[in-house]
Design a protein around this motif. Structure first.
Motif, PDB file in Angstrom:
ATOM      1  N   SER A 180       0.822  -1.214   0.000  1.00  0.00           N
ATOM      2  CA  SER A 180       0.000   0.000   0.000  1.00  0.00           C
ATOM      3  C   SER A 180       0.853   1.259   0.000  1.00  0.00           C
ATOM      4  O   SER A 180       0.368   2.332   0.367  1.00  0.00           O
ATOM      5  CB  SER A 180      -0.904   0.009   1.244  1.00  0.00           C
ATOM      6  N   GLN A 181       2.106   1.151  -0.388  1.00  0.00           N
ATOM      7  CA  GLN A 181       3.008   2.284  -0.250  1.00  0.00           C
ATOM      8  C   GLN A 181       2.592   3.480  -1.102  1.00  0.00           C
ATOM      9  O   GLN A 181       2.819   4.632  -0.731  1.00  0.00           O
ATOM     10  CB  GLN A 181       4.436   1.861  -0.593  1.00  0.00           C
ATOM     11  N   GLY A 182       1.982   3.236  -2.261  1.00  0.00           N
ATOM     12  CA  GLY A 182       1.565   4.340  -3.113  1.00  0.00           C
ATOM     13  C   GLY A 182       0.471   5.164  -2.488  1.00  0.00           C
ATOM     14  O   GLY A 182       0.574   6.391  -2.371  1.00  0.00           O
ATOM     15  N   ARG A 183      -0.629   4.501  -2.070  1.00  0.00           N
ATOM     16  CA  ARG A 183      -1.730   5.267  -1.483  1.00  0.00           C
ATOM     17  C   ARG A 183      -1.333   5.845  -0.128  1.00  0.00           C
ATOM     18  O   ARG A 183      -1.795   6.918   0.261  1.00  0.00           O
ATOM     19  CB  ARG A 183      -2.991   4.410  -1.381  1.00  0.00           C
ATOM     20  N   LEU A 184      -0.447   5.153   0.593  1.00  0.00           N
ATOM     21  CA  LEU A 184       0.025   5.695   1.867  1.00  0.00           C
ATOM     22  C   LEU A 184       0.831   6.977   1.655  1.00  0.00           C
ATOM     23  O   LEU A 184       0.714   7.937   2.428  1.00  0.00           O
ATOM     24  CB  LEU A 184       0.853   4.653   2.618  1.00  0.00           C
ATOM     25  N   GLU A 185       1.648   7.006   0.604  1.00  0.00           N
ATOM     26  CA  GLU A 185       2.382   8.242   0.322  1.00  0.00           C
ATOM     27  C   GLU A 185       1.423   9.370  -0.037  1.00  0.00           C
ATOM     28  O   GLU A 185       1.595  10.516   0.409  1.00  0.00           O
ATOM     29  CB  GLU A 185       3.394   8.035  -0.800  1.00  0.00           C
ATOM     30  N   ALA A 186       0.409   9.066  -0.835  1.00  0.00           N
ATOM     31  CA  ALA A 186      -0.558  10.093  -1.201  1.00  0.00           C
ATOM     32  C   ALA A 186      -1.302  10.603   0.030  1.00  0.00           C
ATOM     33  O   ALA A 186      -1.576  11.810   0.147  1.00  0.00           O
ATOM     34  CB  ALA A 186      -1.543   9.548  -2.231  1.00  0.00           C
ATOM     35  N   LEU A 187      -1.626   9.709   0.958  1.00  0.00           N
ATOM     36  CA  LEU A 187      -2.304  10.120   2.182  1.00  0.00           C
ATOM     37  C   LEU A 187      -1.360  10.878   3.115  1.00  0.00           C
ATOM     38  O   LEU A 187      -1.784  11.789   3.830  1.00  0.00           O
ATOM     39  CB  LEU A 187      -2.894   8.901   2.900  1.00  0.00           C
ATOM     40  N   LEU A 188      -0.085  10.514   3.100  1.00  0.00           N
ATOM     41  CA  LEU A 188       0.894  11.279   3.875  1.00  0.00           C
ATOM     42  C   LEU A 188       1.010  12.695   3.313  1.00  0.00           C
ATOM     43  O   LEU A 188       1.158  13.670   4.064  1.00  0.00           O
ATOM     44  CB  LEU A 188       2.245  10.580   3.851  1.00  0.00           C
ATOM     45  N   ASN A 189       0.925  12.816   1.991  1.00  0.00           N
ATOM     46  CA  ASN A 189       0.896  14.149   1.379  1.00  0.00           C
ATOM     47  C   ASN A 189      -0.320  14.939   1.882  1.00  0.00           C
ATOM     48  O   ASN A 189      -0.230  16.144   2.141  1.00  0.00           O
ATOM     49  CB  ASN A 189       0.842  14.046  -0.144  1.00  0.00           C
ATOM     50  N   PHE A 190      -1.453  14.263   1.999  1.00  0.00           N
ATOM     51  CA  PHE A 190      -2.671  14.912   2.514  1.00  0.00           C
ATOM     52  C   PHE A 190      -2.435  15.420   3.931  1.00  0.00           C
ATOM     53  O   PHE A 190      -2.753  16.567   4.259  1.00  0.00           O
ATOM     54  CB  PHE A 190      -3.838  13.924   2.480  1.00  0.00           C
ATOM     55  N   TYR A 248       4.176  10.632 -11.740  1.00  0.00           N
ATOM     56  CA  TYR A 248       4.152  10.486 -10.277  1.00  0.00           C
ATOM     57  C   TYR A 248       2.937   9.667  -9.850  1.00  0.00           C
ATOM     58  O   TYR A 248       3.033   8.755  -9.026  1.00  0.00           O
ATOM     59  CB  TYR A 248       4.136  11.869  -9.627  1.00  0.00           C
ATOM     60  N   ILE A 249       1.785   9.963 -10.434  1.00  0.00           N
ATOM     61  CA  ILE A 249       0.571   9.190 -10.136  1.00  0.00           C
ATOM     62  C   ILE A 249       0.781   7.726 -10.487  1.00  0.00           C
ATOM     63  O   ILE A 249       0.443   6.820  -9.709  1.00  0.00           O
ATOM     64  CB  ILE A 249      -0.637   9.768 -10.904  1.00  0.00           C
ATOM     65  N   ARG A 250       1.356   7.474 -11.664  1.00  0.00           N
ATOM     66  CA  ARG A 250       1.584   6.092 -12.102  1.00  0.00           C
ATOM     67  C   ARG A 250       2.595   5.394 -11.182  1.00  0.00           C
ATOM     68  O   ARG A 250       2.428   4.223 -10.833  1.00  0.00           O
ATOM     69  CB  ARG A 250       2.072   6.080 -13.548  1.00  0.00           C
ATOM     70  N   ARG A 251       3.631   6.110 -10.791  1.00  0.00           N
ATOM     71  CA  ARG A 251       4.654   5.509  -9.942  1.00  0.00           C
ATOM     72  C   ARG A 251       4.058   5.059  -8.609  1.00  0.00           C
ATOM     73  O   ARG A 251       4.349   3.971  -8.110  1.00  0.00           O
ATOM     74  CB  ARG A 251       5.784   6.514  -9.715  1.00  0.00           C
ATOM     75  N   LEU A 252       3.185   5.886  -8.052  1.00  0.00           N
ATOM     76  CA  LEU A 252       2.571   5.507  -6.780  1.00  0.00           C
ATOM     77  C   LEU A 252       1.604   4.340  -6.956  1.00  0.00           C
ATOM     78  O   LEU A 252       1.586   3.418  -6.134  1.00  0.00           O
ATOM     79  CB  LEU A 252       1.847   6.711  -6.166  1.00  0.00           C
ATOM     80  N   SER A 253       0.800   4.368  -7.998  1.00  0.00           N
ATOM     81  CA  SER A 253      -0.160   3.272  -8.185  1.00  0.00           C
ATOM     82  C   SER A 253       0.546   1.948  -8.446  1.00  0.00           C
ATOM     83  O   SER A 253       0.062   0.888  -8.050  1.00  0.00           O
ATOM     84  CB  SER A 253      -1.138   3.593  -9.315  1.00  0.00           C
ATOM     85  N   ASP A 254       1.714   1.992  -9.087  1.00  0.00           N
ATOM     86  CA  ASP A 254       2.470   0.760  -9.348  1.00  0.00           C
ATOM     87  C   ASP A 254       2.991   0.118  -8.068  1.00  0.00           C
ATOM     88  O   ASP A 254       3.349  -1.062  -8.063  1.00  0.00           O
ATOM     89  CB  ASP A 254       3.650   1.052 -10.284  1.00  0.00           C
ATOM     90  N   ARG A 255       3.070   0.885  -6.994  1.00  0.00           N
ATOM     91  CA  ARG A 255       3.581   0.342  -5.741  1.00  0.00           C
ATOM     92  C   ARG A 255       2.509  -0.443  -4.973  1.00  0.00           C
ATOM     93  O   ARG A 255       2.830  -1.090  -3.973  1.00  0.00           O
ATOM     94  CB  ARG A 255       4.104   1.476  -4.853  1.00  0.00           C
ATOM     95  N   ASP A 256       1.271  -0.371  -5.432  1.00  0.00           N
ATOM     96  CA  ASP A 256       0.157  -0.943  -4.686  1.00  0.00           C
ATOM     97  C   ASP A 256      -0.388  -2.210  -5.335  1.00  0.00           C
ATOM     98  O   ASP A 256      -0.179  -2.455  -6.526  1.00  0.00           O
ATOM     99  CB  ASP A 256      -0.985   0.079  -4.607  1.00  0.00           C
ATOM    100  N   LEU A 257      -1.102  -2.964  -4.529  1.00  0.00           N
ATOM    101  CA  LEU A 257      -1.932  -4.050  -5.045  1.00  0.00           C
ATOM    102  C   LEU A 257      -3.387  -3.663  -4.835  1.00  0.00           C
ATOM    103  O   LEU A 257      -3.816  -3.419  -3.699  1.00  0.00           O
ATOM    104  CB  LEU A 257      -1.653  -5.365  -4.302  1.00  0.00           C
TER     105      LEU A 257
END
Length: 957
Positions: A117-127, A478-487
């Motif tokens: 979940s590292q991609g969505r977690l990074e996006a939420l950390l940005n939030f 950047y969006i793609r890079r984060l989504s690629d980190r997730d399942l």
């Protein structure tokens, strides 16, 4: 009868195992000849519904989209200048297409397995970082549900944090009306006093526990709160400021004025109006309050290689874990919408956000200047984006004149009109509004600037993430890079028990971003929302038919809020009968944790009922609890099928016993995916239920929200169903009748077309087939895996419902391998883990749902059997537990290719435990994360880039 093969129907695309050969294979393993036979054996005859669902026949995708177009056309789009906490905004197309409408983001689950979940977690950390910077408070969570309920959470936080002072809560009269209504409803249930006062005139007399200010106020007024805040502190009170994030780019933030808490909404950061939601609320607090903060906090820890890694921090604070000791029932968020708003901030950066705010403020000044020249009186001359204009006796005329020009203004009373400016406001719009007020054309702004005392001087959003992605190419990557980190569900089966991760079909998702649905203000005139209300009324009627209840409200914007709504309805019912002493809520020990938390918030006392050895309710203990509390018994909360994934045969007996003692029955509908078309809780003993549209009815989980938790009730509870916060009357505000649960009348309306479309696409027969297929899939998994991981609970016939619990406790005792080890090892196979340690520690709960085909289910089963073989390798001494692929899982690509490979198992086993992974392989971006380290050293904002260059960095707060 067997599951029908109807190639032309949508059900064939929704249900995974539709080929008769696949069905036969599954039935053979389960030990039944037909699906009818399986269902008859699994589902007790005493609860089966007599008649098929009376729903319209299934429509095709083309027909459903055409019908949605018809409904959309019945809504009237307008320039929305009503304000009151809701603003039109521009969702950058790169964000709309690649996040809001992208399955890699909307099909993800809550990041309880952080390695995938590292991609969505990074996006939420940005939030979180965005909120912390703009509010100037050091700790923020990863979103709440809406602004009104966020203020209610802040009020409760102040009451539990301020032990010295048990006084009243004071709300500024300039708070949003819906906020005042929601807070009053919560306060009435919990028995504390709320006073509404004009705080620009100072604090009222008496003991004060907490104060809530609005900045800017609903009137538009902006004033320096520092004196009021200081005065509150001198009297031992805590202070919350409900603040507009866009305004905070220009005005002094709450933290710099001395506030303890800031709350609000991130809606105007690129999230459509959606007729009221879903929108991500925020909450931020000063240091020292983080461990009592409601909701989820994303934190920074490190993985087993020392690399920075994100995770949910301080999870033991979460209210579904704390149960009856909970101080909030929040167990979800608006993660997808928080992610959208965080990317909006990344897209614009600090300079772009400030430019938007300055344009908005200048446009408000331009309009105000024109109105003043025409002799119109402003309620406040210090404002950010909202004007309150006095037009004695002419408010209706002004509103009508504006609407004739395609503009919605806010009707406050017969003498007063509100106008709110947003980033979409044009010069032509300003001129049209001025004409509606009888003023001349707009020109330049004259004066009316924000006073120097409230101007912000501090920096914000200085982290590189908000200052790097200026081009669309950069942001897209950047969006793609984060989504690629997730399942997410677009890559793999997510077999989470109790979470029902099923198909969220594209056709179901299609309409949510259509302007005719997405751009409607929740307080728009009824004449403009006919299509919305027809869709919502139809969905409520269909859900009433499906559940067997008499009335449904879709207002609750999470399952936990649906629980609270149902319990408040029960409370209101008892009060109406003069039985206010009935405040005992019986809850089985196995229940969802939010059940107990919601009961506490509804002013009830929780009494736990023991669980028998077979997982059913312990009847001896149940009857003892009923007898001991018979005069005070309010209700029982039961989950059906049970939290153990079994159809308990005694449910009618339990309901009858509670009813006989004068109590009500709350049936938690979290597991409704095992009932639709087969049994109706409103017919087998329930008085009220909530159901999760984000589970059974296909609204995607979105990485932890949006959720919708409608409440369904029998007729005698109908008068106590959720009220409208925007039209809350003083007559019912203090009596528990029609308590508003969320800020807008229809809650998270924006995602309701998804569930509406699902019901129409499936029809009654398709919905029933989905349930039957879910039972078949779960029992197939149970039958295939039982010899390797014993199934903990089954019904009288040896069958499970829609999910099964795999017991690893024996293997753990034998080898030391834990259920968590298995969960992490599944990542190496490209799977999200099943539900870990719930409802029984040391177990995994698996729910395949009806949407997974036999090949994918077999792929999961093969992975579990392979993992069992690795556990046997530990038992046989082939390698130690600490040096096993289980304890070292998951394996990153960096670990596998490292020249420093000293493990006693081969790299091939680490990376490719089954041959099919050689072609399609997901490598997690981080190894196993050290949760304890992250909790000891809480970091909940974006770490500096240097931290990623130095894997040995020690993250200190």
């Amino acid at each position: 009868m067997t599951i029908q093969s109807l190639p032309s129907t949508f059900a064939d695309r929704h249900i995974g195992a539709r080929r008769q050969a696949d069905i036969d294979t599954m039935l053979k393993n389960v030990g039944y000849d037909t699906v009818d036979g399986l269902v008859d054996a699994a589902v007790p005859a005493s609860i089966r519904q007599e008649n098929a669902l009376r729903l319209t026949a299934a429509l095709s995708e083309v027909e459903v989209l055409a019908e949605l177009r018809r409904l959309a056309a019945k809504n009237k789009t307008a320039v929305q200048m009503i304000g009151q906490g809701y603003y039109d905004t521009v969702t950058p197309p790169v964000i709309r297409r690649n996040i809001l409408e992208a399955p890699a983001w909307y099909t993800a689950y809550t990041p309880y397995q952080p390695e995938i979940s590292q991609g969505r977690l990074e996006a939420l950390l940005n939030f979180q970082t965005m909120v912390q910077d703009l509010t100037a408070l050091p700790i923020a969570n990863a979103s709440l549900l809406d602004e009104a309920t966020a203020v209610a959470e802040a009020v409760l936080l102040m009451r539990r944090a301020n032990k010295r002072n048990d006084g009243k809560t004071v709300l500024d009269a300039d708070c949003l009306p819906q906020t005042i209504a929601v807070v009053k409803g919560r306060a009435e249930a919990l028995g504390f006093e709320v006073e509404v006062a004009d705080l620009s005139q100072g604090l009222p007399d008496g003991d004060i526990n907490g104060v809530v200010l609005q900045q800017p106020g609903v009137s538009g007024r902006v004033f320096d709160h520092s004196e009021v805040i200081a005065a509150a502190k001198e009297r031992g009170a805590l202070v919350t400021v409900a603040a507009d994030l866009l305004a905070l780019t220009l005005i002094t933030p709450p933290g710099e004025q001395g506030a303890d808490i800031a709350v609000g909404t991130a809606q105007r950061f690129g999230v459509p109006l959606f007729f009221g939601g879903p929108h991500a609320a925020y909450i931020a607090v000063r240091t020292g309050m983080e461990r009592t903060l409601p909701g989820r906090i994303v934190g920074v820890s490190k993985d087993n290689a020392g690399a920075p890694a994100y995770r949910l921090a301080l999870q033991t604070r979460e209210q579904h874990i704390r149960r009856e000791k909970a101080t909030s029932n929040i167990c979800t968020a608006q993660a997808l919408l928080a992610i959208v708003s965080s990317f909006y901030a990344v897209y614009h950066g600090p300079d772009g956000l400030k430019a938007i705010a300055e344009t908005v403020h200048n446009n408000a000044r331009v309009l105000a200047t024109a109105l003043k020249k025409a002799g119109r009186e402003l309620a406040a001359e210090s404002f950010f984006d909202t004007l309150t204009v006095r037009v004695p006796g002419k408010a209706a005329k002004v509103i009508t004149a504006a609407e004739a020009r395609g503009i919605n203004l806010r009707f406050i009373d017969a003498d007063t009109v509100g106008v709110s400016i947003d980033e979409t406001t044009t010069a032509a719009t300003l001129s049209a509004v001025a004409v509606a007020f009888g003023a001349g054309p707009v020109g330049d702004a004259a004066g009316l600037e924000l006073p120097e005392a409230v101007l912000r001087t501090s920096d914000y959003l200085q982290h590189p993430v908000f200052n790097t992605h200026r081009s669309e190419t950069q942001l897209l990557r950047y969006i793609r890079r984060l989504s690629d980190r997730d399942l997410a569900l677009d890559r793999t089966m997510i077999p989470l028990g109790s979470c029902t991760m099923k198909l969220n079909a594209t056709a179901e998702m299609e309409a949510i971003s259509w302007p005719e649905f997405a751009s409607i203000h929740p307080f728009a005139p009824d004449s403009q929302t006919e299509g919305w209300r027809e869709l919502i009324g139809g969905l409520e009627a269909d859900l009433a038919e499906i559940t067997g209840y008499d009335q449904v409200s879709i207002q609750p914007n999470a399952g936990s809020q649906g629980e609270l709504a149902g319990l408040l309805a029960i409370r209101g019912y008892h009060l109406s009968r003069g039985e206010g002493q009935r405040n005992i809520c019986l809850i089985p020990a196995s229940a969802h944790g939010t059940n107990a938390a919601s009961a506490v918030l509804a002013g009830m006392k929780v009494v736990v009922v023991a669980t028998a050895a077979d997982g059913t309710i312990d009847h001896t203990d149940l009857y003892a609890r009923i007898e001991a509390n018979k005069d005070a018994l309010s209700c029982i909360m039961i989950t059906y099928p049970s939290t153990h994934g079994v159809y308990d045969g005694d449910v009618r007996e339990v309901c009858d016993a509670v009813h006989a003692a004068g109590g009500q029955v709350y049936v938690d509908g979290a597991n409704l995916n095992a009932l639709v078309g087969l049994a109706q809780p409103g017919k087998f003993g329930g008085d009220v239920s909530h159901l999760n549209l984000h589970k059974t009815f296909c609204i995607p989980h979105g990485g932890g929200g949006p959720g919708v938790g409608p409440v369904a009730a029998k007729a005698h509870l109908a008068p106590f169903m959720p009220g409208d916060a925007n039209n809350a009357s003083s007559e019912n505000a203090g009596e528990g009748h029609g308590v508003a649960i969320s800020a807008s009348r229809f809650g998270s309306a924006g995602v309701l077309p998804i569930s509406w479309a699902y019901v129409k696409l499936m029809g009654g027969q398709g919905l029933t087939e989905a349930t039957r297929s879910a039972l078949l899939a779960a029992n197939y998994v149970a039958a295939r895996l039982d010899e390797f991981f014993p199934v903990l609970y089954t019904g009288d016939s040896g069958l499970v419902a829609h999910e099964c619990i795999l017991d690893l406790r024996g293997l753990t005792a034998k080898t030391g391998v834990t259920a968590e080890d298995v969960a992490k090892r599944l990542i190496d196979f490209g799977f999200h883990a099943p539900t870990l340690a719930f409802p029984v520690a040391g177990t995994l709960m698996v729910e395949p749902t009806e949407s997974e085909d036999l090949a994918e289910i077999d792929r999961f089963i093969d992975a579990m059997i392979t993992i069992h073989a690795e556990i046997e390798q530990v038992a046989n001494g082939d390698f130690s537990l600490e040096n096993s692929p289980l304890r070292n899982a998951p394996h990153t690509a960096a670990a596998v290719v490292s020249s420093d490979w000293k493990r006693s198992y081969p790299r091939e086993q680490a990376a490719f435990p089954v041959s099919s992974l050689r072609q399609d392989k997901y490598f997690p971006p981080v190894g196993r994360i050290d949760g304890a380290a992250g909790d000891r050293n809480l970091v909940c904002s974006c770490p500096p880039l240097e931290a990623f260059e130095d894997n040995t960095a020690d993250f200190e707060n």
